[in-house]
Design an enzyme around this catalytic site. Structure first.
Site, PDB file in Angstrom:
ATOM      1  N   ASP A 210       0.977  -1.223  -0.173  1.00 64.60           N
ATOM      2  CA  ASP A 210      -0.001  -0.155  -0.074  1.00 64.60           C
ATOM      3  C   ASP A 210       0.871   1.259   0.055  1.00 64.60           C
ATOM      4  O   ASP A 210       2.320   1.130   0.465  1.00 64.60           O
ATOM      5  CB  ASP A 210      -0.835   0.125   1.158  1.00 64.60           C
ATOM      6  CG  ASP A 210      -1.608   1.164   1.621  1.00 64.60           C
ATOM      7  OD1 ASP A 210      -2.408   1.795   0.441  1.00 64.60           O
ATOM      8  OD2 ASP A 210      -1.435   1.948   2.446  1.00 64.60           O
TER       9      ASP A 210
ATOM     10  N   ASP B 152      -0.287   5.171   0.779  1.00 63.91           N
ATOM     11  CA  ASP B 152      -0.509   6.161   1.648  1.00 63.91           C
ATOM     12  C   ASP B 152      -0.759   5.523   3.109  1.00 63.91           C
ATOM     13  O   ASP B 152      -1.500   4.693   3.342  1.00 63.91           O
ATOM     14  CB  ASP B 152      -1.712   6.808   1.425  1.00 63.91           C
ATOM     15  CG  ASP B 152      -1.564   7.694   0.126  1.00 63.91           C
ATOM     16  OD1 ASP B 152      -0.620   8.572  -0.039  1.00 63.91           O
ATOM     17  OD2 ASP B 152      -2.569   7.323  -0.886  1.00 63.91           O
TER      18      ASP B 152
ATOM     19  N   ASP C 117      -1.385  -0.858   5.845  1.00 62.32           N
ATOM     20  CA  ASP C 117      -1.692  -0.012   7.208  1.00 62.32           C
ATOM     21  C   ASP C 117      -3.199   0.039   7.703  1.00 62.32           C
ATOM     22  O   ASP C 117      -3.455   0.618   8.641  1.00 62.32           O
ATOM     23  CB  ASP C 117      -1.074   1.317   7.162  1.00 62.32           C
ATOM     24  CG  ASP C 117      -1.821   2.317   6.541  1.00 62.32           C
ATOM     25  OD1 ASP C 117      -2.153   1.923   5.178  1.00 62.32           O
ATOM     26  OD2 ASP C 117      -2.600   3.232   7.073  1.00 62.32           O
TER      27      ASP C 117
END
Length: 234
Positions: A18, A20, A181
């Site tokens: 991922d 961001d 995240d």
């Protein structure tokens, strides 16, 4: 390192990251461009803390949230379109004024590449913004594949973006690992049959990552190589 299982037996052939909240803290630039869009349509500005809690589902959803102040809000179509045009112009012109890599990211990516792993980015951010952002941060050459929010018909947590990356890398789901995240990333990996590892420092700190399927939860990306008995970075 906060792991829910023992170190993994063997490394994957490919690592899907991922963007961001995992590799990059992009919220300062997103906030700047969101507020430019809000100003253009006569709406009050929002805080960086608010934007930090709204990211993860793509730019269009972020603008709906900013315009309504509600995570599940839906702004009027004309207002949203006008704000979106300003946001796209602002972010496209300068995606990396204040965005920064998280500690150890560049070094970790280099270490993983040196081990022969193929790396990809799988993000809900529109792809046209991804390459310039990675280049500005000095890690654009690390990735063999970039899948953005406009690369497929559906966004994460749908498995389609993960499956698209696997196809481009010619890698089976069982030979890949997704690092993210958020619960969105964990769900996308699980739906695609890809094992997942979570980082704790990103934009979904309250997520119960082991319950969401993460094999391990890391305090920094530099801990990732240690999952296979390699030296940690940093």
């Amino acid at each position: 390192m906060e792991c829910s299982i023992a170190p993994l037996r063997c490394p994957p052939q490919a690592l899907l990251f991922d963007l961001d909240g995992t590799l990059v803290d992009s919220v300062p630039d997103l906030t700047r461009c969101v507020n430019a869009a809000l100003q253009a349509v006569g709406r009050p500005p929002v805080s960086e803390a608010q934007v930090r809690g709204w990211v993860g589902n793509g730019a269009a959803r972020l603008l709906h949230r900013a315009l309504t102040g509600c995570r599940d809000g839906e702004a009027p179509a004309s207002q949203h379109a006008a704000a979106m045009a300003v946001f796209d112009a602002c972010y496209g012109a300068e995606p990396c004024r204040d965005s920064r890599l998280y500690p150890g990211v560049a070094q970790t990516l280099a270490a993983l590449r040196s081990r022969g792993l193929r790396l990809a980015v799988v993000t809900n951010k529109p792809k046209r913004f991804v390459g310039p952002l990675l280049a500005a941060l000095g890690i654009g050459d690390c990735f063999a594949c970039l899948v953005g929010g406009d690369s497929t018909a559906r966004l994460k947590p749908d498995p389609q973006p993960v499956e698209t990356a696997l196809a481009e890398l010619r890698c089976r789901a069982s030979d890949a690992l997704l690092v993210g995240d958020s619960r969105i990333d964990m769900a996308a990996g699980r739906a695609a049959g890809v094992a997942t590892v979570a980082v704790r420092y990103g934009y979904d700190p309250d997520c119960d990552f082991p319950a969401a399927g993460a094999l391990a939860v890391l305090g920094s990306l530099g801990e990732l190589p240690a999952l296979w008995g390699w030296p940690a970075v940093g």
